[in-house]
Structure formats: C-alpha cells, structure tokens
Motif scaffolding. Structure first.
Motif, PDB file in Angstrom:
ATOM      1  N   MET A  29      30.347 -17.110  37.303  1.00 16.60           N
ATOM      2  CA  MET A  29      31.572 -16.662  37.928  1.00 16.60           C
ATOM      3  C   MET A  29      32.019 -15.317  37.372  1.00 16.60           C
ATOM      4  O   MET A  29      31.684 -14.940  36.269  1.00 16.60           O
ATOM      5  CB  MET A  29      32.665 -17.682  37.702  1.00 16.60           C
ATOM      6  CG  MET A  29      32.532 -18.365  36.341  1.00 16.60           C
ATOM      7  SD  MET A  29      33.152 -20.062  36.387  1.00 16.60           S
ATOM      8  CE  MET A  29      32.840 -20.575  34.706  1.00 16.60           C
ATOM      9  N   CYS A  53      36.745 -15.874  36.671  1.00 16.74           N
ATOM     10  CA  CYS A  53      37.253 -17.184  37.078  1.00 16.74           C
ATOM     11  C   CYS A  53      37.710 -17.984  35.874  1.00 16.74           C
ATOM     12  O   CYS A  53      37.299 -17.733  34.734  1.00 16.74           O
ATOM     13  CB  CYS A  53      36.172 -18.001  37.795  1.00 16.74           C
ATOM     14  SG  CYS A  53      35.744 -17.343  39.402  1.00 16.74           S
ATOM     15  N   ALA A  72      30.983 -18.013  42.117  1.00 18.04           N
ATOM     16  CA  ALA A  72      32.364 -17.730  42.495  1.00 18.04           C
ATOM     17  C   ALA A  72      32.783 -16.357  41.971  1.00 18.04           C
ATOM     18  O   ALA A  72      32.401 -15.952  40.877  1.00 18.04           O
ATOM     19  CB  ALA A  72      33.287 -18.813  41.956  1.00 18.04           C
ATOM     20  N   THR A  73      33.544 -15.668  42.806  1.00 17.73           N
ATOM     21  CA  THR A  73      34.123 -14.380  42.408  1.00 17.73           C
ATOM     22  C   THR A  73      35.637 -14.533  42.540  1.00 17.73           C
ATOM     23  O   THR A  73      36.136 -14.765  43.634  1.00 17.73           O
ATOM     24  CB  THR A  73      33.611 -13.265  43.337  1.00 17.73           C
ATOM     25  OG1 THR A  73      32.194 -13.303  43.358  1.00 17.73           O
ATOM     26  CG2 THR A  73      34.099 -11.908  42.870  1.00 17.73           C
ATOM     27  N   CYS A  74      36.366 -14.446  41.431  1.00 15.98           N
ATOM     28  CA  CYS A  74      37.773 -14.831  41.441  1.00 15.98           C
ATOM     29  C   CYS A  74      38.696 -13.625  41.317  1.00 15.98           C
ATOM     30  O   CYS A  74      38.316 -12.567  40.820  1.00 15.98           O
ATOM     31  CB  CYS A  74      38.060 -15.799  40.294  1.00 15.98           C
ATOM     32  SG  CYS A  74      37.151 -17.340  40.484  1.00 15.98           S
ATOM     33  N   ASN A  75      39.913 -13.849  41.771  1.00 12.04           N
ATOM     34  CA  ASN A  75      40.989 -12.873  41.591  1.00 12.04           C
ATOM     35  C   ASN A  75      40.658 -11.499  42.146  1.00 12.04           C
ATOM     36  O   ASN A  75      40.947 -10.481  41.526  1.00 12.04           O
ATOM     37  CB  ASN A  75      41.353 -12.780  40.095  1.00 12.04           C
ATOM     38  CG  ASN A  75      42.097 -14.026  39.640  1.00 12.04           C
ATOM     39  OD1 ASN A  75      43.046 -14.467  40.301  1.00 12.04           O
ATOM     40  ND2 ASN A  75      41.654 -14.608  38.545  1.00 12.04           N
ATOM     41  N   ARG A 109      39.454 -18.530  49.043  1.00  8.22           N
ATOM     42  CA  ARG A 109      40.724 -19.212  48.747  1.00  8.22           C
ATOM     43  C   ARG A 109      41.750 -18.126  48.500  1.00  8.22           C
ATOM     44  O   ARG A 109      41.515 -17.240  47.675  1.00  8.22           O
ATOM     45  CB  ARG A 109      40.593 -20.072  47.489  1.00  8.22           C
ATOM     46  CG  ARG A 109      39.680 -21.260  47.653  1.00  8.22           C
ATOM     47  CD  ARG A 109      39.593 -22.006  46.339  1.00  8.22           C
ATOM     48  NE  ARG A 109      38.690 -23.127  46.431  1.00  8.22           N
ATOM     49  CZ  ARG A 109      38.404 -23.922  45.413  1.00  8.22           C
ATOM     50  NH1 ARG A 109      38.963 -23.709  44.222  1.00  8.22           N
ATOM     51  NH2 ARG A 109      37.571 -24.919  45.565  1.00  8.22           N
ATOM     52  N   ASP A 164      39.868 -15.749  45.875  1.00  5.35           N
ATOM     53  CA  ASP A 164      38.581 -16.106  45.271  1.00  5.35           C
ATOM     54  C   ASP A 164      37.581 -16.224  46.414  1.00  5.35           C
ATOM     55  O   ASP A 164      37.931 -16.685  47.495  1.00  5.35           O
ATOM     56  CB  ASP A 164      38.638 -17.472  44.584  1.00  5.35           C
ATOM     57  CG  ASP A 164      39.621 -17.496  43.415  1.00  5.35           C
ATOM     58  OD1 ASP A 164      40.129 -16.427  43.040  1.00  5.35           O
ATOM     59  OD2 ASP A 164      39.877 -18.595  42.894  1.00  5.35           O
ATOM     60  N   TRP A 205      33.990 -18.035  47.150  1.00  5.76           N
ATOM     61  CA  TRP A 205      32.955 -18.950  46.670  1.00  5.76           C
ATOM     62  C   TRP A 205      31.723 -18.780  47.534  1.00  5.76           C
ATOM     63  O   TRP A 205      31.767 -19.033  48.739  1.00  5.76           O
ATOM     64  CB  TRP A 205      33.432 -20.404  46.764  1.00  5.76           C
ATOM     65  CG  TRP A 205      34.438 -20.780  45.721  1.00  5.76           C
ATOM     66  CD1 TRP A 205      35.544 -20.086  45.358  1.00  5.76           C
ATOM     67  CD2 TRP A 205      34.413 -21.956  44.902  1.00  5.76           C
ATOM     68  NE1 TRP A 205      36.224 -20.746  44.364  1.00  5.76           N
ATOM     69  CE2 TRP A 205      35.545 -21.905  44.066  1.00  5.76           C
ATOM     70  CE3 TRP A 205      33.563 -23.034  44.804  1.00  5.76           C
ATOM     71  CZ2 TRP A 205      35.840 -22.897  43.129  1.00  5.76           C
ATOM     72  CZ3 TRP A 205      33.852 -24.032  43.875  1.00  5.76           C
ATOM     73  CH2 TRP A 205      34.975 -23.960  43.037  1.00  5.76           C
ATOM     74  N   ARG A 255      47.443 -21.101  42.553  1.00  3.68           N
ATOM     75  CA  ARG A 255      47.287 -20.633  41.168  1.00  3.68           C
ATOM     76  C   ARG A 255      48.697 -20.501  40.619  1.00  3.68           C
ATOM     77  O   ARG A 255      49.529 -19.834  41.226  1.00  3.68           O
ATOM     78  CB  ARG A 255      46.540 -19.300  41.147  1.00  3.68           C
ATOM     79  CG  ARG A 255      46.038 -18.925  39.770  1.00  3.68           C
ATOM     80  CD  ARG A 255      44.792 -18.053  39.870  1.00  3.68           C
ATOM     81  NE  ARG A 255      43.600 -18.820  40.191  1.00  3.68           N
ATOM     82  CZ  ARG A 255      42.502 -18.331  40.764  1.00  3.68           C
ATOM     83  NH1 ARG A 255      42.443 -17.054  41.069  1.00  3.68           N
ATOM     84  NH2 ARG A 255      41.471 -19.097  41.017  1.00  3.68           N
ATOM     85  N   ASP A 280      44.545 -23.195  37.810  1.00  7.46           N
ATOM     86  CA  ASP A 280      44.296 -23.716  39.151  1.00  7.46           C
ATOM     87  C   ASP A 280      45.054 -25.008  39.371  1.00  7.46           C
ATOM     88  O   ASP A 280      45.056 -25.900  38.523  1.00  7.46           O
ATOM     89  CB  ASP A 280      42.800 -23.953  39.359  1.00  7.46           C
ATOM     90  CG  ASP A 280      42.047 -22.645  39.485  1.00  7.46           C
ATOM     91  OD1 ASP A 280      42.571 -21.744  40.149  1.00  7.46           O
ATOM     92  OD2 ASP A 280      40.949 -22.532  38.906  1.00  7.46           O
TER      93      ASP A 280
END
Lengths: 421, 421, 421
Positions: free
Chosen positions: B87, B90, B119-122, B315, B327, B329, C318, C324
């Motif tokens: 990730m 994440c 996953a790549t978050c924020n 998301r 995010d 996924w 979040r 989360d």
C-alpha cells in the motif's frame, strides 16, 4: 357363424397377416434418355447436398454456440471545462479519471462511462424548500402545505410550512435538494472521455466440442507485455486488427462517424452494443479463430421523451460532529454492452452420416422430376404414362372386373377361392 | 380447335381431374419367410422408438429449460501477512472480512472475492510526478514536458515541469499516483480466503410445465435452521451431498485439486464457473429433483499476457478541511460465476401421440430392409423382383405398345377416345 | 466365367444401370366418389396448412426473438417508524430516499429496493467479544479460547481471552460485531417503499429483420414531457395502459393482491420477476407493437429455511485521527428482475415458399386417408383392393412364375437372355 368358427377365422386372419408382405410396385423403364436423365437429376441432388450442405455449410461438423467471458478495463483522464457549473455546494473537481467516471467499477459484459454529471454535495438531514418543479409543492401560504405529505417525485416529508425564495412547501429530508438546472446540456459533456481507452478481454471456449480449446481476442503470438501497452485497434493494419484496445470514440464511430455524434451521445447518455463475433473451425489451428468487431446503438435514438441514460448514486461521509453527509451524483453516460456471438464447429462422423442419410430421402425428388420430364415432355411419354398409371375407369368397372378376373395374370388361386365363397 | 371446343375440352379435363384418383400399386406377397421378416423388422423399429425414444429419452414428456434464481452469501475473515507491503500511504489493515473483500456486495449469479490487492490511499487533488513506467513521461529537463498533455495510461495533466526522484514530468490530478511495485506477487495472495464459505441459494422452476412446482438446492426436509449453520458440501456423505455451503478452496479443487492451484489463481485472479445442473421429472416427487455441482475455469489459463482478473475501485472521504480524499483499491481476485443448466419434463398426451406418429413414418424403412432381403438374398428373389419391377425395355417399345393397347386390361375408353383425336 | 468376361459383365451391368429408371406404379381410379373424396381430403390439408400454419401461426413470416435494453429509475421517500430500533451505534435516520435504498444504484435488467435493514455503525479495528450465537465462542475461562482461531461464520481472530457480558471469546477485527436481534421482524419493514415508483424504460429491436425498427414501452405519441411525470400504469384506462411507471405495490399486487402480501415480502426479502412480453408484426405500423406486463415470484415462497433475500454492504469513513471506520448495512429487500420476452415477425417470400413446400409433403396423407375409405369402406373396395394389391401367393408360386413368364407382357428380351444364361 358359430363362435368357434369366428375364433378360427380371426386366428387365421391374424396368422395370415403375419405371413403377408406389401411392397410398392415399380415400373422399370429401360431407356437411355430417361435413365441418364434420372441419374443426372440424382447427381445434381447429391452434388448440391455435398457441395452446399456438407462443404459450404459445414454439414459434417458438430456445432456449438460460443461460451464467453468478458472483462473490461477502462483508462483515461479528463479535464473539466473551467466554466462548467454543474454542482450544488460541491468542491471544484477540475480533473476526473477512470476511477471516478466508471460506475460501477466492474460489471459483467459491460461498462458505464460518465460523460456528463450533475452533483449535489453535502446533503444533511434537515429542512429545506421542496423543488418548484413539483407543481403541488408551490405555495403561497402555509395552508397550501399539509404536514406529513410526500409529493410524487418529491424529496422529503412536508413540515407544513411554506418557505423559500420560490415559495414552496418546506420538507424534512436530505437537504438541500437536487436542483438540476437546464443549463446542463449547454455546458456540453465531459469531452475528454472520448479518448479514454478500453481493453476488452474476451476468452472463449466450446466445452462440449473440445474442453481444452481456448482462444482469446488477444493474439498469443504477441507474447510480450509491451504489445498491449502500445497497440490500438485499427481495422486497416495487421498490427492493429487484433489489438483489443479501443478508444471510446472509435467504438462510437463504428455506429456513426459523423462529427458531433459522440458529443450527442455523451450529453444525455446512451446504450451502445459492442459486438464480438467468432467463427471457429476446431479442425484447424486456433490461430485462424479470430474475432470481428462491430457496434450498434441499443437504445432508441428517436425517443422524443426520456431519451438517453442516467442514474444517481451517493457518496456517504461523516463530518466532524459524527453527522451523516452525502453527495448525490446524477450521472449521464454511455453504457457499453459487449455482446459475444458465434459458434465453433468440429468434424463428427455421426453428423456426416446423418447428413448423407438425409440425401437419400431427398433422392425421391429425382424420381418426381424425372417423372415429369419422361411422362409429359418426352415423345414416348404417353406410353410410359400408360405403364405407370394402370387405369381403372368407373364406366366399365363391371366388365373390366370380369376381364381382369379372366385374362390378367393377377388371377390367383386365392382370388378363385374367394369367389367360390 | 375452336375457342368453344377448347373451352369445353379444358372444362372436361378439369372435371375429369376432379373425379380421378391415383394410389400407389403394391405387390402383395404371401410368403411366410418374407412376411415374418417384414413384421420382425417393423417390430424392431417400433421397439427402438418406444424403448429408446419414448422410455429412455423420455419422448412422451414435454421439456422446458430450467428457470433459475441464484443468490450467494460469502462469509469469512482473513488475517494479512504481517510483512505484507502492498500500500501507498495507507493505514495498516491486519484483518479484512467478507464485507471488505466481496466487491460488489451482491451480483446476480456471481460473486467476486478479493484475493490480492494493491491499495493507494489518501489521494488528493494536487501535483506530483508521473509514473516512470510511462516512457514518454521520463524527462531530464522541463523542455521534455509540454504542459496540458495527458499521457496514454497516464494519471493526470502535465504541468510542464520535470520533477521527482525518478525525474518524470509533473502532473496535476489525484496525487500521489498509484505505484504498484513488482513485489506484489512475491507477497503471495490473501491465503485465508480459501477457507471463506459461500452459501449458494438456487431456486428453480418450470413455469410452462407447472407454475406451482418449485425446488431449491437446499433440502426442505432439513427444516431446522441448525442444518445450514452446521453443514458443508461433501460429495461423499449423504448429509453433505445436498448442503449448498462450499469453501472457496473446495470449488477450486473441483477444477484441479493439486497443491498450490488455489494460490496460483488467487495471486493474479481468475474467472471460475460453478455449474449446477438439474434433471427434474415433474411426474415424480420433487424430492428426486436434486442438483449436481461441477466447476471449470472460464478464462484462458494459458494466457501469456494480461492473464488473470483485476479491477480498481475507489473509496471517497472528506477531510477536516472539506477537501476530497480517495483511496483506490486495485483488487485481484477470483470471480465465481454460477451457471445453472438442466431441464424439467412432464408427461403430455400430445407429445406421446406425436412421438408415436413419427414411428409410422419410420416404418417405411422396414419395407426397404425387407425388400433388400426378399428380393436379393432369398432364393425366390428373382421371381419377386419380376413382380415388383414391371419391365419396360426400350428395344421392343413399339411392339409392346401395340400389345399393351390390344391385350391389356388397361385399354380404357378414355384411351380409345384420345387415340381417335 | 473368365476374368475378361467377368469384367465385361460388370461393365455392361454398370452401363445398363445408368440407362434404367424405376418409377412407382400407380393405380389410376376413375370414380366420382373416390376422386372427389381424395380432392376433399387434399383440400382439407391445404386449407389446414394455409389457414392454421400460414395465416394463424404466421407461417409466411420470418421470426426473431426480441433484442432488449432495460433501464429503470426508482423514486420515493420513506419515513422510518419512530420506535424502530434497528441499529448499533448509528445515528438516527428518520428519512431515507431512493438514493439510500436502491443498492446498487444501477443494475442491468433489475433493481433492488431495501425494505428492511439492520445497520451496524462505526466499526473500527480493535478487540471485542465474539457473538454468543456462535456455539464454540461461548466460554467460561480463557482456556476455552485458543488464540489465533477464526470461528466458522465468526467475525475476527481470537485473542485468547474470555470476556464480555455474555462471556464469549474475545476477537480482534472490526468491532463491535454485528448483533442483529430477533426483534427485527417485529418492527415491520420500511412500509413506505410500497409507494416508491419505478420508471421501466424498455427499448426493443429486431436487428436481423429490420435494423431500423425500434420500439419503446413509452408511447411516442405522448410526446410531451408532462405525460411521463403525471401518468401511472393502470391496465383499465387507455391513458394508463401504456404508462411504464409502476408503484412497487402495483407490481407485487400482480402476483397476489391480498392484504399484507407486500409486507410479507418486504420483511424478509424476495425476488420478483416483472415480465414484459412483446408480439410485433413488422409488416404493420410500430404503433401496434405494444408491451404486456405480468409479474411472478421467482424465489421459492415455501422455503422453510433461509428464505427471503438479504445481503450486507459497507460504507467506509475516515475519522479525525485518520483511522478507518465503517458501517455495515445488512439489507433485506425485494429484488425486481425485468424479464423481456417475445418475438418480431416479418413477411418473407422464401419462408412462404418453404411453408407451401411442406404442404406438398403432407399431401401424401390424403392418399392414405382416401385409400382407407375407398378400399375398405366403399362397396367397390374389394375391386379396388384387387387392383392396388397385386397378389403373389406362396402356394402356386412355381406355376404362377411359369404363367407370368409365358403370358404377361412383361416378358422382355432382357428376361429371356437371363434365362438362357
């Protein structure tokens, strides 16, 4: 007749039926012209069945409709028009990519691309005026607004108050309500979507014919990863013919390549079918089994009311106070449905035998054709007709019957016995 | 011929055609051997039709393909490998359950289980360097980066600057960009998913045959709730044979039960078909109408490029400043498609009559077979052949014609009239 | 026979086969009664084929199954019962609309309406007691709780501790766990959903028959926008008959209009099919091609265990700390599947010719029927039977053979040659 003799008679009849046999009588004509003609007609029928039915129509091959799995992957980035005004209380999103615009993220055999949208952001539970486009909700005083009512196509439950700039009944529900203004179509669609690319992966099989036979629309001979990352579908080049990567505009152009057609679909939405047709001979190498692509519009382009395609979906948030917040996206777009058609075929001895068997049945036609020619068109036709049709005229039935009994070779002992009775 | 007489001739011809009748002439052979042979061949044909066509192939029953409704419910919890590094930006999710891994939550006739992910978050709107895997985006100076460009498979619009650790063109869009590294497959898939259980509920009906006939793949005799909560499919036990709860590994094992096969599908994704086949006799009790389960891989296992199955979904969040965050996924997984096949059948008097009717047509074969034997294999064949085939040789046509006209019983008044003309 | 003569014999046989021709011999009966009878039977057959097959069953028209695109749009607002207690740690949502209750937002050919729900809100990663409904998770001391276990249908991984109010093993996972209590069904479903309206847009085509033929279930003559916003389906009024807007209760009433039936489906969920059937004659104006609507329940209404339809889906958030959080909605509801059936038909000359061709084949039945009547029921039957069946009795075969050879006109040179051999 006594019962005993009746029984004996019945018994002997049954037994005699068992020992008898009827077979059609034929007239056997020895004539070069007629004989040759018959053989020629038979040859033509056999030739037609073998040439057309078995060779051309593959009549000796078992057939099975294609079993197909389709997955798609769309990629692209779009920049929104700076002057675009399509939202209520929303942030400004200048750039949307495929993750934002493909909704839902994955569907079997289809994908939807958002090409126009109206977003309503930061809705919360509360009170706000109902839409003025709902006729019943327009009010002058609170008396026009009975509390506890849900208007048809309304957005909440009336509180009983008349309020707002447009003077409509106040409702309780998700507020503010969606208020799509008519300038949407003037803004134009998200035009960058026409350059989005879609990789259509289609794996086919014919489980009944050959469970190990698998073909994809991606040529396996192009077995380095860079092929797929570099190619694009192009019916006019060998490299591009079998590349399953299309731009959306390319698919829409297969229907109608005139200027502005993509924009017209994108503005209000549409449903487009991308057809992949296969024709696979399992007796040959799988490399000859290749797909053909075509497209057509599936929804009614001439619809005068409620045309196009759109739907709404929410995004839920929770704010700092723990309250629920949602955005509602009303998205217009093109729904692409991938329709896979075609069949596989494989040689089968049984099918060949059945196809040849049906030939025999059709040979009866040869007799009919030859009869017409031999009996009615040839000079000797009258003579053959006399032979083929044994005439029994009504007028002289009695006399003929006598003659028949006396002079013909059909005068059998059985017959004589009957007459004695 | 005058017009009047022509008319009269035409009229009399039409009338005479109305009063005539042609019926095939038969040779009636009274011979025990031949008669019995014919009856035996007829008996064999009738026996075949009744025995094979009506009894074995249920030819007296109407048939209807199965109408089916499938819903699925997957349950399970997976613990991620502690060393997993999958990730960008994440949180660490050590435990994911079916709610997280089944995407979308409900699909008709299928379900997708995430078995691997990146996953790549924020991600936020902003500027960041483009991926170095896009050849055109690699740069040395700003001159290589024209502003306003969207690279193929790129993630945003170039700003015109060359930047970053890898020296690529800077883009504006969702940042940071997804940067899936190649160690993904080394990490191995989310292996606990193999113990996830799926309850497959399949309700079938045959609306045309009997609209009140309903069967499920859950035995109604097991009518206490605890049966479903305790059982698991097991083809070798009576209890488990009809339990519609499978572990995912169990389904995959139906294709190939070798070690590591589940892992090989789970790593890059796959499409698997779970087939439920029904064969229901509506003339018997519904308890005899039971499903059979089998599985096969639907996508091409031998694909050298772009094999497996994955997709991306977002998301969305809103941070304390009201800015949009997302995010993405990228999920690899096994898509299970439930394919229901089979048919119901029910006795129908009409169908029985039609099946028997076709028997009569096939009895013609008996005559052909008996002819071959009686005319060519029996001693008396030559004699019967003479009777069946009335020979008309070309050589003595003229003389025979005269004889026929003078001596045969076919000499009818009609014929005589014609000759006068 | 020497090899040379054998060869010659074979050659002459082959040649003679080429020049021969067999045609069935007919008995030509000139009798007003029989002739007329035969023509009447033939007329009846031709009349049946033309009247029933071609006119009634449209045998001269090509047929094609309907190609269909369906999209749906559901609208409505529901107020939840104030005493409803259906959630764990959730805000109170008094009002839910179609955006909240239609999940997923858009499906091909179907839509799901949430009619009952159990929400579990604000789950976070952590530790909490497992559900007491899982038998193995009930404990008295820590010894009953081995760490690292995932129970069947469990919600997380055991930590090894026995804890909680109900004394169950503690787990690590999304906490708190969903704890649906049995009062759900007592609360009753979200009853306002019965007044939700759905606009079903169905565009059909017959691409093989006529690629430009398009019809929708929305009458184009009602070409002002206000028609769709005002109308509602009503089989008893001309205005409402073709209005494709249904209330959900209206669809369910098509199955069973008894009081409380909608509530019974809504409480535990169900799968309902809305069938649209088309019968379109492309030789007439498209305005005659109109849909018929019907509904039936697709899942098994008599299921004793695990009946109804529900699934779970998450909403991710979040929180201020960047942790989360998720809500899980377990939704019960009615899944409406729109099933489109029917066919289009269009006159085709080829089809007409084929239909007439099959008539000729069936004319053979006329001969059979006339034979039975003429040969067995008429007074002159015995005489005709003698003509039709040329008797060859076993008893005097030898003598008859001699007679035949000596006196009949069939005594051909060929025959004489053979006897010389």
């Amino acid at each position: 007749m006594s019962a005993a003799s009746a029984c004996r008679w019945l018994g002997s009849t049954t037994v005699s039926v068992l020992f008898e046999y009827d077979t059609p009588k034929f007239v056997h004509i020895r004539n070069k012209k007629v004989g040759l003609l018959n053989r020629l007609v038979q040859l033509a029928i056999v030739g037609y069945i073998i040439g057309y039915g078995i060779v051309w129509e593959n009549g000796a091959q078992d057939k099975e409709p294609v079993q197909s799995v389709v997955t798609t992957k769309v990629k692209g980035v779009s920049v929104l028009n700076a002057t675009r005004q399509f939202m209520t209380d929303c942030n400004e999103w200048p750039i949307l990519d495929h993750v934002d615009l493909i909704v839902p993220a994955q569907e079997p055999n289809s994908f939807f691309v958002t090409t126009n949208l109206w977003a309503t952001c930061n809705q919360k539970y509360g009170v706000c005026p109902e839409l003025s486009t709902i006729p019943d909700a327009v009010c002058l005083t609170n008396d026009s607004c009975p509390p506890g009512i849900i208007y048809r196509t309304g957005n909440g439950v009336t509180t009983g108050e008349c309020t707002g700039f447009n003077e409509t009944c106040q409702i309780r529900g998700w507020c503010p309500v969606e208020d799509e203004n008519d300038t949407l179509t003037d803004e134009g669609p998200i035009i960058d979507t026409k350059d989005f690319t879609v990789l259509v992966k289609n794996s086919i099989s014919f489980p009944k014919l050959d469970s190990s036979y698998r073909v994809r629309n991606i040529p396996e001979r192009a077995n380095n990863k860079s092929y797929l990352s570099g190619c694009q579908f192009d019916p006019d080049s060998e490299m591009g013919l079998f590349c399953p990567i299309f731009s959306l505009k390319q698919i829409v152009d297969m229907i109608n390549s005139s200027d502005g057609y993509y924009e017209s679909l994108a503005t209000k939405g549409a449903v487009v079918g991308l057809e992949i047709s296969w024709d696979c001979n399992l007796d040959r190498s799988p490399t000859h089994c290749v797909p053909k692509y075509s497209a057509r519009r599936l929804d009614n382009p001439n619809a005068q009311i409620s045309n196009g395609f759109n739907f709404r979906y929410p995004r839920y948030y929770r704010d700092q106070n723990g309250d629920d917040v949602r955005d509602v996206w009303k998205v217009y777009g093109i729904k692409f449905e991938i329709v896979v058609t075609g069949e596989g075929r494989k040689f089968s001895f049984t099918t060949l035998v059945l196809a040849l068997g049906s030939t025999i049945a059709l040979l009866a036609i040869a007799t009919t054709v030859t009869d017409v020619i031999a009996l009615y068109l040839l000079k000797k036709g009258t003579y053959y007709r006399e032979k083929k049709y044994q005439k029994v005229a009504k007028e002289d039935e009695e006399s003929v019957t006598l003659k028949a009994l006396n002079h013909s070779q059909e005068k059998s002992p059985l017959l004589r016995e009957k007459r004695k009775e």
